[in-house]
Design a protein around this motif. Structure first.
Motif, PDB file in Angstrom:
ATOM      1  N   SER A 163       0.846  -1.190   0.000  1.00 49.13           N
ATOM      2  CA  SER A 163       0.000   0.000   0.000  1.00 49.13           C
ATOM      3  C   SER A 163       0.883   1.242   0.000  1.00 49.13           C
ATOM      4  CB  SER A 163      -0.924   0.021   1.229  1.00 49.13           C
ATOM      5  OG  SER A 163      -0.179   0.223   2.425  1.00 49.13           O
ATOM      6  N   ILE A 164       0.272   2.399  -0.283  1.00 49.38           N
ATOM      7  CA  ILE A 164       0.962   3.680  -0.171  1.00 49.38           C
ATOM      8  C   ILE A 164       0.111   4.614   0.689  1.00 49.38           C
ATOM      9  CG2 ILE A 164       2.186   3.492  -2.367  1.00 49.38           C
ATOM     10  CD1 ILE A 164       0.100   5.474  -3.513  1.00 49.38           C
ATOM     11  N   THR A 165       0.777   5.613   1.300  1.00 51.37           N
ATOM     12  CA  THR A 165       0.073   6.562   2.154  1.00 51.37           C
ATOM     13  C   THR A 165       0.565   7.976   1.862  1.00 51.37           C
ATOM     14  OG1 THR A 165      -0.106   4.898   3.915  1.00 51.37           O
ATOM     15  CG2 THR A 165      -0.520   7.185   4.526  1.00 51.37           C
ATOM     16  N   PRO A 166      -0.126   8.739   1.010  1.00 52.27           N
ATOM     17  CA  PRO A 166       0.146  10.177   0.927  1.00 52.27           C
ATOM     18  C   PRO A 166      -0.483  10.874   2.135  1.00 52.27           C
ATOM     19  CG  PRO A 166      -1.550   9.540  -0.644  1.00 52.27           C
ATOM     20  CD  PRO A 166      -1.087   8.285   0.010  1.00 52.27           C
ATOM     21  N   TYR A 167       0.223  11.875   2.681  1.00 51.90           N
ATOM     22  CA  TYR A 167      -0.198  12.457   3.958  1.00 51.90           C
ATOM     23  C   TYR A 167       0.243  13.916   4.008  1.00 51.90           C
ATOM     24  CZ  TYR A 167      -0.408  13.040   9.070  1.00 51.90           C
ATOM     25  OH  TYR A 167      -0.684  13.480  10.332  1.00 51.90           O
ATOM     26  N   ALA A 168      -0.552  14.768   4.679  1.00 50.74           N
ATOM     27  CA  ALA A 168      -0.214  16.197   4.789  1.00 50.74           C
ATOM     28  C   ALA A 168      -0.697  16.749   6.127  1.00 50.74           C
ATOM     29  CB  ALA A 168      -0.844  16.982   3.641  1.00 50.74           C
ATOM     30  N   GLU A 169       0.044  17.728   6.642  1.00 49.73           N
ATOM     31  CA  GLU A 169      -0.318  18.427   7.872  1.00 49.73           C
ATOM     32  C   GLU A 169      -0.125  19.929   7.682  1.00 49.73           C
ATOM     33  OE1 GLU A 169       1.914  17.144  11.245  1.00 49.73           O
ATOM     34  OE2 GLU A 169       1.188  15.068  11.177  1.00 49.73           O
ATOM     35  N   LEU A 170      -0.995  20.708   8.331  1.00 49.35           N
ATOM     36  CA  LEU A 170      -0.844  22.158   8.435  1.00 49.35           C
ATOM     37  C   LEU A 170      -0.898  22.510   9.911  1.00 49.35           C
ATOM     38  CD1 LEU A 170      -0.758  25.092   7.365  1.00 49.35           C
ATOM     39  CD2 LEU A 170      -3.273  24.998   7.240  1.00 49.35           C
ATOM     40  N   HIS A 171       0.153  23.171  10.433  1.00 43.44           N
ATOM     41  CA  HIS A 171       0.198  23.584  11.829  1.00 43.44           C
ATOM     42  C   HIS A 171       0.070  25.099  11.910  1.00 43.44           C
ATOM     43  CE1 HIS A 171       2.853  19.839  13.012  1.00 43.44           C
ATOM     44  NE2 HIS A 171       1.783  19.522  12.291  1.00 43.44           N
ATOM     45  N   LEU A 172      -0.765  25.567  12.820  1.00 42.77           N
ATOM     46  CA  LEU A 172      -0.949  26.996  13.065  1.00 42.77           C
ATOM     47  C   LEU A 172      -0.692  27.292  14.535  1.00 42.77           C
ATOM     48  CD1 LEU A 172      -4.278  27.528  11.052  1.00 42.77           C
ATOM     49  CD2 LEU A 172      -1.942  27.939  10.244  1.00 42.77           C
ATOM     50  N   TYR A 173      -0.091  28.458  14.808  1.00 39.90           N
ATOM     51  CA  TYR A 173       0.135  28.844  16.193  1.00 39.90           C
ATOM     52  C   TYR A 173      -1.173  29.200  16.897  1.00 39.90           C
ATOM     53  CZ  TYR A 173       5.215  29.044  15.622  1.00 39.90           C
ATOM     54  OH  TYR A 173       6.539  28.721  15.424  1.00 39.90           O
ATOM     55  N   GLU A 174      -2.165  29.630  16.114  1.00 40.02           N
ATOM     56  CA  GLU A 174      -3.495  29.912  16.649  1.00 40.02           C
ATOM     57  C   GLU A 174      -4.492  28.997  15.951  1.00 40.02           C
ATOM     58  OE1 GLU A 174      -4.146  34.289  17.448  1.00 40.02           O
ATOM     59  OE2 GLU A 174      -2.359  34.413  16.185  1.00 40.02           O
ATOM     60  N   THR A 175      -5.757  29.060  16.382  1.00 39.95           N
ATOM     61  CA  THR A 175      -6.731  28.092  15.876  1.00 39.95           C
ATOM     62  C   THR A 175      -6.906  28.165  14.369  1.00 39.95           C
ATOM     63  OG1 THR A 175      -7.880  28.277  17.989  1.00 39.95           O
ATOM     64  CG2 THR A 175      -9.060  27.202  16.190  1.00 39.95           C
ATOM     65  N   ALA A 176      -6.949  29.378  13.821  1.00 40.03           N
ATOM     66  CA  ALA A 176      -7.233  29.506  12.393  1.00 40.03           C
ATOM     67  C   ALA A 176      -6.295  30.475  11.697  1.00 40.03           C
ATOM     68  CB  ALA A 176      -8.685  29.934  12.184  1.00 40.03           C
ATOM     69  N   SER A 177      -5.168  30.823  12.328  1.00 42.98           N
ATOM     70  CA  SER A 177      -4.240  31.771  11.711  1.00 42.98           C
ATOM     71  C   SER A 177      -2.857  31.600  12.324  1.00 42.98           C
ATOM     72  CB  SER A 177      -4.730  33.214  11.917  1.00 42.98           C
ATOM     73  OG  SER A 177      -4.758  33.536  13.297  1.00 42.98           O
ATOM     74  N   ASN A 178      -1.899  32.366  11.817  1.00 44.06           N
ATOM     75  CA  ASN A 178      -0.535  32.406  12.334  1.00 44.06           C
ATOM     76  C   ASN A 178       0.214  31.113  11.962  1.00 44.06           C
ATOM     77  OD1 ASN A 178       1.767  33.233  13.632  1.00 44.06           O
ATOM     78  ND2 ASN A 178       0.747  33.777  15.542  1.00 44.06           N
ATOM     79  N   TYR A 179       0.700  31.092  10.733  1.00 40.72           N
ATOM     80  CA  TYR A 179       1.326  29.900  10.139  1.00 40.72           C
ATOM     81  C   TYR A 179       2.530  29.418  10.947  1.00 40.72           C
ATOM     82  CZ  TYR A 179       4.049  27.122   6.819  1.00 40.72           C
ATOM     83  OH  TYR A 179       4.793  26.127   6.228  1.00 40.72           O
ATOM     84  N   ASN A 180       2.626  28.117  11.118  1.00 41.88           N
ATOM     85  CA  ASN A 180       3.757  27.502  11.800  1.00 41.88           C
ATOM     86  C   ASN A 180       4.503  26.522  10.888  1.00 41.88           C
ATOM     87  OD1 ASN A 180       4.037  25.058  14.511  1.00 41.88           O
ATOM     88  ND2 ASN A 180       5.586  26.357  13.621  1.00 41.88           N
ATOM     89  N   LEU A 181       3.774  25.569  10.276  1.00 36.65           N
ATOM     90  CA  LEU A 181       4.486  24.477   9.600  1.00 36.65           C
ATOM     91  C   LEU A 181       3.580  23.766   8.613  1.00 36.65           C
ATOM     92  CD1 LEU A 181       6.657  21.833  11.463  1.00 36.65           C
ATOM     93  CD2 LEU A 181       4.778  21.055  10.045  1.00 36.65           C
ATOM     94  N   THR A 182       4.169  23.307   7.510  1.00 33.25           N
ATOM     95  CA  THR A 182       3.496  22.342   6.637  1.00 33.25           C
ATOM     96  C   THR A 182       4.374  21.102   6.517  1.00 33.25           C
ATOM     97  OG1 THR A 182       4.431  23.402   4.666  1.00 33.25           O
ATOM     98  CG2 THR A 182       2.177  23.996   5.270  1.00 33.25           C
ATOM     99  N   PHE A 183       3.704  19.968   6.439  1.00 37.84           N
ATOM    100  CA  PHE A 183       4.377  18.672   6.364  1.00 37.84           C
ATOM    101  C   PHE A 183       3.676  17.857   5.292  1.00 37.84           C
ATOM    102  CE2 PHE A 183       4.485  14.190   7.345  1.00 37.84           C
ATOM    103  CZ  PHE A 183       5.726  13.925   7.897  1.00 37.84           C
ATOM    104  N   THR A 184       4.428  17.350   4.336  1.00 36.82           N
ATOM    105  CA  THR A 184       3.864  16.448   3.321  1.00 36.82           C
ATOM    106  C   THR A 184       4.764  15.224   3.234  1.00 36.82           C
ATOM    107  OG1 THR A 184       5.070  17.580   1.545  1.00 36.82           O
ATOM    108  CG2 THR A 184       2.801  18.287   1.974  1.00 36.82           C
ATOM    109  N   SER A 185       4.157  14.061   3.027  1.00 39.44           N
ATOM    110  CA  SER A 185       4.957  12.841   2.958  1.00 39.44           C
ATOM    111  C   SER A 185       4.279  11.813   2.058  1.00 39.44           C
ATOM    112  CB  SER A 185       5.171  12.245   4.355  1.00 39.44           C
ATOM    113  OG  SER A 185       3.960  11.729   4.873  1.00 39.44           O
ATOM    114  N   LEU A 186       5.086  10.849   1.636  1.00 37.16           N
ATOM    115  CA  LEU A 186       4.585   9.705   0.887  1.00 37.16           C
ATOM    116  C   LEU A 186       5.346   8.484   1.377  1.00 37.16           C
ATOM    117  CD1 LEU A 186       2.829   8.562  -1.425  1.00 37.16           C
ATOM    118  CD2 LEU A 186       4.791   8.936  -2.944  1.00 37.16           C
ATOM    119  N   SER A 187       4.593   7.477   1.815  1.00 37.50           N
ATOM    120  CA  SER A 187       5.237   6.259   2.321  1.00 37.50           C
ATOM    121  C   SER A 187       4.765   5.047   1.533  1.00 37.50           C
ATOM    122  CB  SER A 187       4.941   6.063   3.812  1.00 37.50           C
ATOM    123  OG  SER A 187       3.575   5.785   4.031  1.00 37.50           O
ATOM    124  N   GLY A 188       5.683   4.119   1.361  1.00 37.85           N
ATOM    125  CA  GLY A 188       5.350   2.817   0.808  1.00 37.85           C
ATOM    126  C   GLY A 188       5.331   1.797   1.934  1.00 37.85           C
TER     127      GLY A 188
END
Length: 231
Positions: free
Chosen positions: A45-70
């Motif tokens: 199987s494969i797993t594409p995956y993504a995350e968005l982190h914010l310092y506040e609930t709906a604003s103040n950008y912190n981090l994006t994470f994208t990955s692909l695993s086999g």
């Protein structure tokens, strides 16, 4: 007039100092995650995956994470994986002109799932090689993560979830991070899960309060099993 200017200057300096003292601990931040688990066969199987982190609930950008695993499922409840991930990290809470940290990451993972009574228990071990591009240097780090996850079904739609994940850094600050999650999940459709968690994130001596909202979709293109009939 001079006294008035002095008062204004003092108020301005005090306000600037308070603003400068804002840290990630002052905010209820949020993580939004989305993943797809797609099975090709019983074993792959494969797993594409993504995350968005914010310092506040709906604003103040912190981090994006994208990955692909086999993934290779050598048993129904045991899986080994290898993955590549890319991260864009803004470690400054307020606006700044500093370039974000970029990270290329490779990780290897083993997960094991079993049941005790009505509890589903997952053990996940992950070894990471992190290639960091900082503002003035390149850095390579290694670490080990172990996540223990518990799931308890309330009914066919709802379940409770509890997870804890300590990190072991192979460089300085060996035990520099831990994540503790407690939440509730919803089996929205046959193949779609929504989970809402509150979690305590201990990282680099900071104690952060975060809300995580996750959507996971399970799909497959496995060929149907053929049943031989006697002649």
């Amino acid at each position: 007039m001079k006294n008035l200017l002095n008062i204004i200057l003092i108020v301005f300096l005090a306000q600037s100092q308070l603003t400068a003292q804002n840290t990630a601990e002052d905010y209820l931040g949020s993580w939004y995650t989305f993943g797809i688990n797609h099975k090709f066969t019983e074993h792959f199987s494969i797993t594409p995956y993504a995350e968005l982190h914010l310092y506040e609930t709906a604003s103040n950008y912190n981090l994006t994470f994208t990955s692909l695993s086999g993934n290779y499922h050598f048993k129904p409840n045991q899986t080994i994986s290898i993955a590549y991930a890319f991260l864009d990290i803004d470690s400054v809470i307020d606006e700044d002109n500093q370039p974000n940290t970029k990270e290329n990451r490779i990780y290897e993972q083993y997960s094991y799932l079993h049941k005790t009574g009505r509890f589903s228990i997952q053990h996940r071990f992950r070894l990471e090689q992190r290639f960091l591009k900082l503002a003035d240097q390149h850095n390579m780090q290694n670490r080990l993560r172990y996540r223990l996850g518990l799931k308890y079904p309330i009914n066919t739609t709802l379940f409770l979830a509890l997870k804890d994940e300590p990190f072991v850094n192979f460089q300085d600050q060996m035990f520099h991070e831990n994540r503790f999650f407690i939440g509730i999940g919803f089996n929205l459709l046959k193949n779609t899960i929504l989970e809402v968690d509150y979690f305590k994130h201990h990282i680099n001596k900071n104690n952060l309060n975060r809300i995580q909202i996750s959507i996971t979709i399970n799909t497959n293109s496995k060929p149907p099993k053929t049943i031989s009939t006697p002649l």
